[in-house]
Design an enzyme around this catalytic site. Structure first.
Site, PDB file in Angstrom:
ATOM      1  N   VAL A   7     -15.107   9.091 -18.643  1.00  0.00           N
ATOM      2  CA  VAL A   7     -14.276   8.154 -18.324  1.00  0.00           C
ATOM      3  C   VAL A   7     -14.520   7.755 -16.584  1.00  0.00           C
ATOM      4  O   VAL A   7     -14.799   6.665 -16.499  1.00  0.00           O
ATOM      5  CB  VAL A   7     -12.662   8.573 -18.356  1.00  0.00           C
ATOM      6  CG1 VAL A   7     -11.910   7.554 -17.699  1.00  0.00           C
ATOM      7  CG2 VAL A   7     -12.411   8.905 -19.899  1.00  0.00           C
ATOM      8  N   LYS A  31     -24.215  17.628 -10.886  1.00  0.00           N
ATOM      9  CA  LYS A  31     -23.983  16.328 -11.675  1.00  0.00           C
ATOM     10  C   LYS A  31     -24.126  15.292 -10.392  1.00  0.00           C
ATOM     11  O   LYS A  31     -24.857  14.374 -10.581  1.00  0.00           O
ATOM     12  CB  LYS A  31     -22.530  16.054 -12.107  1.00  0.00           C
ATOM     13  CG  LYS A  31     -22.235  16.887 -13.559  1.00  0.00           C
ATOM     14  CD  LYS A  31     -21.046  16.656 -14.066  1.00  0.00           C
ATOM     15  CE  LYS A  31     -20.598  17.560 -15.014  1.00  0.00           C
ATOM     16  NZ  LYS A  31     -19.334  17.485 -15.571  1.00  0.00           N
ATOM     17  N   GLY A 252     -12.476  14.971 -34.649  1.00  0.00           N
ATOM     18  CA  GLY A 252     -12.775  15.746 -33.450  1.00  0.00           C
ATOM     19  C   GLY A 252     -12.943  15.241 -32.105  1.00  0.00           C
ATOM     20  O   GLY A 252     -12.261  14.390 -31.972  1.00  0.00           O
ATOM     21  N   CYS A 255     -10.631  14.045 -27.326  1.00  0.00           N
ATOM     22  CA  CYS A 255      -9.285  13.507 -27.015  1.00  0.00           C
ATOM     23  C   CYS A 255      -8.403  13.664 -28.311  1.00  0.00           C
ATOM     24  O   CYS A 255      -7.112  14.210 -28.043  1.00  0.00           O
ATOM     25  CB  CYS A 255      -9.563  12.082 -27.076  1.00  0.00           C
ATOM     26  SG  CYS A 255     -10.432  11.588 -25.348  1.00  0.00           S
ATOM     27  N   ARG A 322     -17.357  18.377 -27.727  1.00  0.00           N
ATOM     28  CA  ARG A 322     -16.272  18.886 -27.312  1.00  0.00           C
ATOM     29  C   ARG A 322     -15.369  18.738 -28.849  1.00  0.00           C
ATOM     30  O   ARG A 322     -15.282  17.820 -29.249  1.00  0.00           O
ATOM     31  CB  ARG A 322     -15.466  18.573 -26.246  1.00  0.00           C
ATOM     32  CG  ARG A 322     -16.247  19.019 -24.884  1.00  0.00           C
ATOM     33  CD  ARG A 322     -15.433  18.222 -23.857  1.00  0.00           C
ATOM     34  NE  ARG A 322     -15.685  16.871 -23.579  1.00  0.00           N
ATOM     35  CZ  ARG A 322     -15.185  16.120 -22.648  1.00  0.00           C
ATOM     36  NH1 ARG A 322     -14.378  16.605 -21.822  1.00  0.00           N
ATOM     37  NH2 ARG A 322     -15.727  14.639 -22.578  1.00  0.00           N
TER      38      ARG A 322
HETATM   39  P1  NAD Z   1     -15.050  14.954 -18.746  1.00  0.00           P
HETATM   40  O1  NAD Z   1     -15.011  16.271 -18.759  1.00  0.00           O
HETATM   41  O2  NAD Z   1     -16.291  14.247 -19.266  1.00  0.00           O
HETATM   42  O3  NAD Z   1     -15.165  14.585 -17.048  1.00  0.00           O
HETATM   43  C1  NAD Z   1     -14.350  14.898 -16.090  1.00  0.00           C
HETATM   44  C2  NAD Z   1     -15.061  15.366 -14.747  1.00  0.00           C
HETATM   45  O4  NAD Z   1     -14.182  15.656 -13.583  1.00  0.00           O
HETATM   46  C3  NAD Z   1     -16.096  16.397 -14.755  1.00  0.00           C
HETATM   47  O5  NAD Z   1     -17.232  15.989 -14.486  1.00  0.00           O
HETATM   48  C4  NAD Z   1     -15.418  17.561 -13.839  1.00  0.00           C
HETATM   49  O6  NAD Z   1     -16.297  18.456 -13.182  1.00  0.00           O
HETATM   50  C5  NAD Z   1     -14.715  16.718 -13.035  1.00  0.00           C
HETATM   51  N1  NAD Z   1     -13.419  17.256 -12.171  1.00  0.00           N
HETATM   52  C6  NAD Z   1     -12.869  18.189 -12.365  1.00  0.00           C
HETATM   53  N2  NAD Z   1     -11.875  18.357 -11.294  1.00  0.00           N
HETATM   54  C7  NAD Z   1     -12.308  17.982 -10.596  1.00  0.00           C
HETATM   55  C8  NAD Z   1     -11.769  17.803  -9.147  1.00  0.00           C
HETATM   56  N3  NAD Z   1     -10.747  18.682  -8.810  1.00  0.00           N
HETATM   57  N4  NAD Z   1     -12.151  16.870  -8.150  1.00  0.00           N
HETATM   58  C9  NAD Z   1     -13.478  16.322  -8.667  1.00  0.00           C
HETATM   59  N5  NAD Z   1     -13.892  16.140 -10.032  1.00  0.00           N
HETATM   60  C10 NAD Z   1     -13.528  16.985 -10.568  1.00  0.00           C
HETATM   61  O7  NAD Z   1     -13.715  14.291 -18.994  1.00  0.00           O
HETATM   62  P2  NAD Z   1     -13.481  12.882 -19.841  1.00  0.00           P
HETATM   63  O8  NAD Z   1     -14.013  12.817 -21.109  1.00  0.00           O
HETATM   64  O9  NAD Z   1     -14.202  11.726 -18.835  1.00  0.00           O
HETATM   65  O10 NAD Z   1     -12.106  12.529 -19.745  1.00  0.00           O
HETATM   66  C11 NAD Z   1     -11.386  12.382 -18.542  1.00  0.00           C
HETATM   67  C12 NAD Z   1      -9.939  12.225 -18.772  1.00  0.00           C
HETATM   68  O11 NAD Z   1      -9.665  10.951 -19.606  1.00  0.00           O
HETATM   69  C13 NAD Z   1      -9.099  12.975 -19.694  1.00  0.00           C
HETATM   70  O12 NAD Z   1      -7.631  13.281 -19.458  1.00  0.00           O
HETATM   71  C14 NAD Z   1      -9.265  12.502 -21.185  1.00  0.00           C
HETATM   72  O13 NAD Z   1      -8.351  12.809 -21.950  1.00  0.00           O
HETATM   73  C15 NAD Z   1      -9.245  11.125 -20.751  1.00  0.00           C
HETATM   74  N6  NAD Z   1      -9.812  10.129 -21.765  1.00  0.00           N
HETATM   75  C16 NAD Z   1     -11.132  10.480 -22.320  1.00  0.00           C
HETATM   76  C17 NAD Z   1     -11.816   9.678 -22.966  1.00  0.00           C
HETATM   77  C18 NAD Z   1     -13.002  10.140 -23.551  1.00  0.00           C
HETATM   78  O14 NAD Z   1     -13.316   9.127 -24.454  1.00  0.00           O
HETATM   79  N7  NAD Z   1     -13.715  11.135 -23.214  1.00  0.00           N
HETATM   80  C19 NAD Z   1     -11.337   8.325 -23.368  1.00  0.00           C
HETATM   81  C20 NAD Z   1     -10.028   8.027 -22.860  1.00  0.00           C
HETATM   82  C21 NAD Z   1      -9.343   9.006 -21.941  1.00  0.00           C
END
Ligand code: NAD
Length: 425
Positions: A7, A31, A252, A255, A322
């Site tokens: 995201v 990263k 799966g 989310c 995941r």
């Molecule tokens: P992700 O795990 O791919 O990315 C999260 C990133 O945040 C990681 O790189 C992690 O290292 C970093 N991070 C964690 N703590 C941190 C901090 N304190 N400071 C800086 N960076 C930090 O997660 P994602 O899939 O991008 O999802 C993020 C959020 O968006 C979640 O709440 C998810 O539910 C939501 N979301 C995800 C999707 C999807 O398709 N993946 C779609 C809509 C919403």
């Protein structure tokens, strides 16, 4: 942008492409190192080019330091992960720690925009955390849930069906809305709790559609109806629509599983028992092991049998492993003594780290060679166009369990396969 995951990275790239000056702060130094070399660590169509273009133009920078990212910013987006925590509740530790780091780096007023999927009321928690460390500068917290899908994340961000924004402060919400105006999508401004709920309700509804059609599929198998055609017949009804009606091995990913659980946990916390959400989760759980039952029907005992899995990622066009159903299926097969071989076009490296006991192959033919059965786990397009006759010649026994209903049962039988789909005989 806090967090360079699916995201955060997509949103940062898209916002930079719209002409904004974007700084991404990410705690994982590996990263950041690779992003600084314009190398994207996730598979997401088109993302690499947009990141490279905007980074070269100086509109997109990456750092591990909040002190570099926050001072001077007008907005700070939270896009950190909110995985499943205790009792199915969302784990907010990363959101809280990011809020704390933001507060400690403030140099002026800021709008904190929460893109992570979080329980209702989290906006207030973020405000409290920030107030604990900062009383000097005014900070508004706005909810802006994200609806992008992995595999088409950039396109979804750039062409959203709607943008949802929630805030206690209307002016802050409108300033966030301003960032999205160039996209020309409807922008809905709600109170913050409603905005937070739209995200959970949307994901729970989509998961419910999948469990619904899977329940129909179970009935179809018993009455000789074809669940794929039933879904087609239902989907053309405009009140129903065709999406998220594919019977298969269930939902799966990072989310749906956690979000349905988290919404159920929120309901229980407020002393409401969410009957439907529990049914959605139970059906999905049982659906995953259905392919293993079908394999046993076809092969008898699985001990020593070679089972090939085509597809590992939780869905096509992503490398995200995941909560991928492939993990549970492989574990169940290995436990029953089967030899498990697998191929995925992009998720193999991530899968190898999670499932070291699976043997990985470079192509579907490698999986088929000497196999007693093949399971279609992820509906990648390349599996739809396989030379099935050739595949069959390579196999020891011609058993195909199609967990995604990508093949035609009649045709598979004509080719001499023992074929089992989901919800179709
Ligand atoms: P992700 O795990 O791919 O990315 C999260 C990133 O945040 C990681 O790189 C992690 O290292 C970093 N991070 C964690 N703590 C941190 C901090 N304190 N400071 C800086 N960076 C930090 O997660 P994602 O899939 O991008 O999802 C993020 C959020 O968006 C979640 O709440 C998810 O539910 C939501 N979301 C995800 C999707 C999807 O398709 N993946 C779609 C809509 C919403």
């Amino acid at each position: 942008m806090v967090g360079a995951g699916y995201v955060g990275l997509t949103s940062a790239a898209a916002l930079a492409d719209l002409g904004n000056d974007v700084r991404v702060v990410e705690i994982d130094a590996t990263k950041v190192r690779s992003l600084r070399r314009h190398k994207v660590h996730i598979f997401e169509p088109g993302l690499q080019e947009v990141i490279e273009r905007n980074a070269r133009a100086g509109r997109l920078r990456f750092t591990t330091s909040y002190a570099e990212a926050i001072p001077g910013a007008e907005f700070a987006f939270l896009a950190v992960n909110t995985p499943e925590g205790e009792n199915g509740e969302a784990d907010l530790s990363r959101v809280e720690s990011a809020a704390c780091s933001i507060a400690q780096s403030l140099s002026g007023p800021l709008i904190v925009v929460n893109k992570s999927t979080v329980p209702i009321g989290t906006g207030d928690v973020v405000s409290e955390v920030i107030r604990r460390f900062n009383t000097e500068f005014p900070v508004e917290v706005v909810s802006n849930p994200e609806f992008l899908r992995e595999g088409s994340a950039l396109k979804d961000f750039m062409q959203p069906d709607r943008v949802v924004i929630g805030a206690h402060n209307r002016e802050a919400a409108e300033r966030v809305a301003g960032l999205y105006e160039p996209l020309g999508a409807p922008i809905l401004i709600y109170n913050i709790y409603t905005a937070e709920m739209v995200k959970y309700a949307s994901n729970a509804f989509l998961a419910a559609r999948i469990s619904f059609i899977n329940e129909i599929a179970r009935i179809c198998e018993r009455v000789d109806a074809d669940a794929k055609l039933v879904a087609e017949g239902m989907g053309l009804d405009r009140r129903i629509g065709p999406n998220f009606l594919g019977a298969g091995i269930g939902y799966g990913g990072s989310c749906f599983p956690k979000d349905v659980k988290a919404l159920a946990a929120i309901a229980e916390k407020y002393e409401y028992h969410p009957e439907l959400l529990h049914a959605v989760m139970d059906i999905n759980r049982d659906q995953r092991t259905l392919v293993v039952e079908k394999l046993r029907e076809c092969l008898g005992s699985l001990r020593g049998q070679v089972v090939g899995m085509l597809g590992l990622a939780f869905k096509p066009d992503t490398d995200d492993m995941r909560e991928a159903p492939s993990i549970e299926i492989a574990e169940a097969l290995l436990k029953k003594g089967a030899v498990v071989r697998a191929y995925d076009p992009v998720a193999t490296d991530k899968a190898r780290a999670i499932m070291p006991d699976v043997e990985y192959r470079r192509n579907p033919q490698g999986v088929a060679r000497g196999a007693d059965a093949i399971v279609i786990v992820t509906e990648w397009n390349e599996f739809k166009r396989l030379d099935l006759q050739k595949l069959k010649r390579l196999m020891r026994r011609p058993v195909v369990v199609d967990g995604r209903n990508i093949y035609d049962p009649e045709q598979m039988r004509r080719l001499g396969f023992v074929y089992r789909g989901i919800g179709r005989n």
